[in-house]
Every structure is written in C-alpha cells, then in structure tokens.
Design an enzyme around this catalytic site. Structure first.
Site, short mmCIF file in Angstrom:
data_model
loop_
_atom_site.label_atom_id
_atom_site.label_comp_id
_atom_site.label_asym_id
_atom_site.label_seq_id
_atom_site.Cartn_x
_atom_site.Cartn_y
_atom_site.Cartn_z
N LYS A 178 0.76 -1.24 -0.07
CA LYS A 178 -0.06 -0.14 -0.12
C LYS A 178 0.95 1.19 0.03
CE LYS A 178 -1.74 3.00 2.33
NZ LYS A 178 -1.91 4.26 1.44
N GLY A 231 6.60 5.27 7.81
CA GLY A 231 5.76 6.75 7.78
C GLY A 231 5.98 7.31 9.19
N GLY A 232 5.00 8.10 9.23
CA GLY A 232 5.02 9.07 10.40
C GLY A 232 4.76 8.26 11.96
N GLU A 234 3.11 8.97 14.28
CA GLU A 234 1.71 8.55 15.12
C GLU A 234 0.97 7.43 14.34
OE1 GLU A 234 0.49 9.39 18.11
OE2 GLU A 234 2.67 10.38 18.18
N THR A 235 1.09 7.69 13.29
CA THR A 235 0.59 6.46 12.26
C THR A 235 1.32 5.18 12.53
OG1 THR A 235 0.57 7.86 10.38
CG2 THR A 235 -0.38 5.58 10.06
N GLY A 236 2.32 5.02 13.03
CA GLY A 236 3.19 3.87 13.34
C GLY A 236 2.63 3.42 14.73
N GLU A 253 9.51 1.94 10.59
CA GLU A 253 10.47 2.87 10.25
C GLU A 253 9.64 4.28 10.52
OE1 GLU A 253 13.65 2.23 9.76
OE2 GLU A 253 13.51 -0.05 9.25
N CYS A 287 13.34 11.27 6.56
CA CYS A 287 13.20 10.92 7.66
C CYS A 287 14.42 10.98 8.56
CB CYS A 287 12.75 9.25 7.81
SG CYS A 287 13.84 8.43 6.89
P1 NDP Z 1 2.09 8.75 7.13
O1 NDP Z 1 2.22 8.09 8.21
O2 NDP Z 1 1.04 9.72 6.87
O3 NDP Z 1 1.64 7.64 6.09
C1 NDP Z 1 2.64 6.81 5.56
C2 NDP Z 1 1.75 5.43 5.00
O4 NDP Z 1 0.86 5.20 5.82
C3 NDP Z 1 0.96 6.07 3.78
O5 NDP Z 1 0.93 4.97 2.79
C4 NDP Z 1 -0.36 6.51 4.36
O6 NDP Z 1 -1.39 6.38 3.65
C5 NDP Z 1 -0.60 5.06 5.35
N1 NDP Z 1 -1.56 5.58 6.40
C6 NDP Z 1 -1.97 6.44 6.89
N2 NDP Z 1 -2.80 6.19 8.11
C7 NDP Z 1 -3.07 4.89 7.95
C8 NDP Z 1 -3.63 4.03 8.97
N3 NDP Z 1 -4.28 4.43 9.93
N4 NDP Z 1 -3.40 2.74 8.91
C9 NDP Z 1 -2.75 2.07 7.82
N5 NDP Z 1 -1.88 2.81 7.08
C10 NDP Z 1 -2.02 4.38 6.98
O7 NDP Z 1 3.41 9.27 6.62
P2 NDP Z 1 3.87 10.44 5.22
O8 NDP Z 1 3.31 9.55 4.17
O9 NDP Z 1 3.35 11.79 5.66
O10 NDP Z 1 5.30 10.08 5.38
C11 NDP Z 1 6.19 11.10 5.86
C12 NDP Z 1 6.53 10.48 7.32
O11 NDP Z 1 7.25 9.16 7.22
C13 NDP Z 1 7.62 11.45 8.25
O12 NDP Z 1 7.41 11.28 9.54
C14 NDP Z 1 8.95 10.55 7.89
O13 NDP Z 1 9.93 10.97 9.21
C15 NDP Z 1 8.44 9.23 7.87
N6 NDP Z 1 9.54 8.47 7.01
C16 NDP Z 1 10.25 7.57 7.82
C17 NDP Z 1 11.47 6.87 7.07
C18 NDP Z 1 12.25 5.85 7.90
O14 NDP Z 1 12.83 4.78 7.16
N7 NDP Z 1 12.24 5.94 9.25
C19 NDP Z 1 11.77 7.04 5.74
C20 NDP Z 1 10.69 7.79 5.02
C21 NDP Z 1 9.76 8.50 5.88
P3 NDP Z 1 -1.98 7.64 2.81
O15 NDP Z 1 -1.05 8.38 1.93
O16 NDP Z 1 -3.18 7.06 1.93
O17 NDP Z 1 -2.55 8.39 4.06
#
Ligand code: NDP
Length: 496
Positions: A178, A231-232, A234-236, A253, A287
C-alpha cells in the site's frame, strides 16, 4: 497530462490489472501543479481479493517449495527489470513527487540493487545446526510467514517499497503493497516490472488507497501475518496498537529529528557540505534529515556564517534541470505545514538567518517551492527542535563541551540518525557510541548501503530493515529436534 506519464486506470491486484473500486486518487506535478494522472484507488473489496489470491499463491507448492536459489532467480529478474526501466521509473517518480531526476534515478538503481542483494543473500543464507544437549540433533530453520503487507510513504517510494518487497518475497511470502496516496504512480511501474519478471500471480499486489481504509484493512485482517511500515510516528503507533491485538509482528520505520554535530577541529568545508546535504537535499523531506545542528561554541559564529552563505548559493529549481539541488516540496498542503513550523519557530523567539519564504520569480510561481531555511536562537526544548518539520528547515545551536552535547543530542523523543564532524577519531567513536540513535555518520551524512541494517530507537521506530538479517525479519523461526538414539524414551520404557 505529461505525455510520458501513462494514463493509468488499473491497479495490479492478484496478478491481474483491474480497475480499483475505491475513491479516485490524483497525482500532480509539484513543479507546476499540473495533473499527471488520476486513477481509481483500491477498495476494501480489492484488498479482500488481493488477500485471497495471495493466500493461494503463498501456499502453492510451486512457490513455497522452491529452493532458495530458484526463488532468487525471480528477484534477479526484477532487479534487472528495474535497472532497464530506470529512466522511465525515475521520470514517473519525479512527476509524482517533484524530486530531481538525479535523485529518482539513484532511488530506482538503489531499488534494483536491493532486489539483487536480497537474491544473493537468499542464495547464501544458512540454517543453523545448534549444539545439542543429548543424543539428538537440533536445528534452527526459517520459514515463510505467508501473506504480508508493506505500507510506505511518499518521500522515496521505489526505494522504500523495494526494501520491504525484496526481503518479503525472498523469504517466500506474498507481499501486498500500500503506497502513499500522494505518490500512487511509481508502484504501478514496479508492478509492471514484477509482472514481466514472471513472478507467480497473486504473490504481489499494489493497492494505492486511503490509509484509513486500505491501510487499516491490511493491518487488521487476520490473514495478514506481518506489516512493515514506513511513515509518521503517530500512524506507526496506531498500527502497533492494532498489531498487538492480533499478536502480529510489525516493523516500524518512523520519523526523526536528527542531530548533526560540528566540533571545532572538523574540516569546516567537509562539515558545511555535509550539513547542507544532510538537511536540504530531497528538500528536507527525509526521515533522516539532520535538522538539529550543534556547533562547538568556539567556531559557532564562523561556521554559521559560512553555512548561511553557502546555503544561499544552493540552486533551487525545476526537478528536470540537472543543476537543481533544491526541488519543490510535494504538495501545497505540505508546504503550508512547513511554513507554519517556521512561523511558530519565529513566534517562539527564533532568529531567521536565511530562507523562511518562497522563492520569487515566474519560474517558481506555480510550484511548491520553499527556500532552505536556517533558524538560530532557540533552545533544544523549543518546538522547532522537537517537532519533525519534514522540509528544508535547520535549527542551529551552540554547545560547550562533549557532555553538554551528548545530553542535548539525546534529549529528544526521536532516535533515527546522527552526523559527527571532527578530525579526532577517538572522540568521534566516543560520541557515536553515546548517542541514542539507529545510525551514526562520521564526517559524512546520508550514505546508505543495503548491506547495513537501518532503523530507529525511541519514537523513530522498531526493528531493522536491510542487511543479511533483513530476510529473517520476514520469516518464522522453527526449532527441529531429531532423535539419534532410535530407542524408546527411558521415562516410558518400563511401561512398554
Ligand atoms: P504517514 O504516516 O501519514 O503515511 C505513511 C503511509 O501510511 C501512507 O501510505 C499512508 O496512506 C498510510 N496510512 C495512513 N494512515 C494509516 C492507517 N491508519 N493505517 C494504515 N496505514 C495508514 O506518513 P507520510 O506519508 O506523511 O510520510 C512522512 C513520514 O514518514 C515522516 O514522519 C517521515 O519521517 C517518515 N519516514 C520515515 C522513514 C524511515 O525509514 N524511518 C523514511 C521515510 C519517511 P495515505 O497516504 O493514503 O494516508
């Protein structure tokens, strides 16, 4: 629509190209806001279909019983396919995200390298014969988990997708991807490559769609046996809570607020280039961005003056220009968030040293550009030093001695990366070991090797990706005891 971005109205689900039944997703070009493409996203029913096909494919002996070197051939073919399609993948990803072509090409080649590395690792992985404590053999073997999911963000899609899909498939699983709704196109290019490589149908699906619907369904469905998320924070955290309910392994991550440290004895040219690359490349949408800069007080003024002057010479421009160093941010909404971080920092008493605005001129009028920004005068506990901006914004702070530096660096909820610039190797080693973070770079920054594990501590995540153990993270360990005595167990012998 750009003629090089194919009109795309189908998703790759269960080995077939099908129209998604979810809400429409639009991809725009950040350099001018023009529409790249719209496509119907995946629905919950699409996820159900992908899971059903993945379960059949993952348990089919034609995949499950393949020997490692046989399974590896699919990964080598995918690696070759990505390398062959790198120009096209790079173009689509730059249209989708606004990143420079130079960067997206490097990301595509890195994704190719990831598949190749995981194939080679798979071929050379060994199970263990463990020391036994009796007249039996003990073995520790690894087996596939079954159907797994990868959820990825928009900032480096093809590379972060590959970091999950390659070890997931190498481990013998099916992987459902996804991607972020903000970068939906490039995963379809990857699906094309995977299809052409002849991977058995159903083992890979790509399901762009809303995180709260498609992502949540993948996390909560009982058939999914692992989720790897980038991702972010809070989502994690939310995903980890839901995974706990079904006792499913997750790898996370997450975000960062990484310290970069410049000691007075550092080569200041090396440090200046490294600091700028660390925070302003990818327009700060990284990130691992080195977004908190600590400079030893005796060189603070001289170094910061040099850094500001060099930052003002960085070339902000169109993603397709070979000379561009700072490209647009991904979306107007994201730029508005970056701007509000800067406004808050200035309201908190921060002193703007450069940037803090959109570049002027007709070249920049329609794109989501933002100037590299440096802010001084804030404490380490200010909002700018605590919150992840995910844009080209750097906080600079002086430090007095090593203890003070280590305390400030570690006084942060994140623990993803750290950069240290010094000519004194024992000091670099000491500080590197004292910083609570997943990765440390010494006299460099943002260098990556697929052979080296990556992940964070504290709010930056859980688990590690990459490296030889990267495949094991997608497998279940099993212990096998094999009796050598061929005699009844003494406990029961008398009763026979
Ligand atoms: P988000 O957490 O908003 O989204 C990441 C992914 O999760 C997207 O595909 C998103 O879908 C999906 N998602 C959102 N809500 C849910 C849910 N409730 N359940 C399951 N999946 C969900 O992050 P961003 O896309 O804004 O990315 C930026 C963040 O990612 C930054 O905080 C950054 O630091 C982090 N990041 C970390 C890395 C690492 O390796 N440590 C590398 C790169 C980024 P949708 O887009 O449809 O909302």
């Amino acid at each position: 629509m750009d003629q090089n971005v194919t009109a795309q109205d189908k998703l790759y689900i269960g080995g077939e190209w099908r129209r998604g039944r979810g809400a429409e997703i639009a991809s725009n070009f950040p350099a001018d806001g023009s529409l790249n493409a719209t496509l119907p996203g995946a629905s919950v029913e699409d996820v159900d279909l992908a899971i059903e096909r993945a379960q059949d494919a993952a348990h089919d002996p034609a995949w499950r019983k393949l020997l490692p070197h046989e399974r590896a051939t699919f990964l080598y073919r995918i690696a070759d396919g990505i390398a062959r399609a790198a120009d096209r993948i790079s173009h689509v990803q730059s249209r989708d995200t606004g990143k420079t072509l130079t960067e997206t090409r490097a990301l595509a080649m890195s994704a190719s390298g990831t598949f190749r590395y995981m194939a080679a690792t798979l071929e050379t992985m060994e199970d263990a014969l463990t020391p036994s404590r009796g007249n039996y053999l003990t073995m520790s073997v690894y087996e596939p988990l079954g159907v797994t999911a990868a959820i990825t963000p928009w900032n480096s899609p093809i590379a972060s997708d590959a970091q999950k899909i390659a070890p997931g498939l190498a481990a013998g699983n099916a992987v459902l991807l996804k991607p972020s709704s903000w970068s939906p196109l490039v995963c379809l290019e990857l699906a094309r490559v995977i299809e052409e490589a002849g991977l058995p149908k159903g083992l890979f699906s790509t399901l762009p769609g809303a995180g709260a619907i498609v992502g949540e369904k993948l996390v909560t469905d009982p058939a999914i046996r692992k989720v790897s998320f980038t991702g972010g924070t809070e989502t994690g955290r939310d995903i980890a809570r839901k995974a706990a309910e079904k006792l499913m392994p997750v790898s996370l991550e997450l975000g960062g607020k990484s310290p970069t440290i410049v000691f007075a004895d550092a080569d200041l040219d090396v440090a200046c280039a490294g600091v700028m690359f660390g925070v302003f490349s990818s327009t700060g949408q990284s990130c691992i961005a080195g977004s908190r800069l600590f400079v030893e007080r005796s060189v603070y003024d001289a170094f910061v003056t040099k850094l500001v002057a060099a930052t003002e010479r960085l070339r902000i421009g169109h993603p397709f220009e070979a000379t561009t160093q700072v490209a647009p941010l991904i979306r107007p909404k994201h730029r508005a968030e970056v701007e509000s971080h800067v406004e808050r920092a200035l309201a908190d008493g921060g002193k703007l040293l450069t940037g803090g605005e959109r570049p002027s001129g007709s070249d920049y009028a329609d794109g989501t550009y933002y100037r590299p920004t440096i802010i001084a005068g804030l404490d380490n506990d200010s909002r700018l030093c605590r919150d992840e901006v995910f844009g080209p914004v750097l906080a600079v702070l002086p430090f007095d001695n090593e203890d003070d530096l280590i305390r400030q660096s570690n006084d942060n909820s994140y623990g993803l990366a750290c950069g240290i610039y010094t000519a004194d190797f024992p000091k670099a080693w000491r500080v590197a070991r004292a910083i609570d973070t997943g990765t440390v770079w010494i006299n460099t920054y943002k260098q990556f090797s697929i052979a080296t594990p990556f992940g964070g501590t504290k709010d930056s995540g859980l688990g590690r990706e990459k490296g030889r153990d990267g495949i094991h993270a997608w497998m279940a360990q099993k212990s096998i005891y094999c009796d050598l005595s061929q005699a009844p167990h003494p406990w029961a012998k008398a009763a026979l």
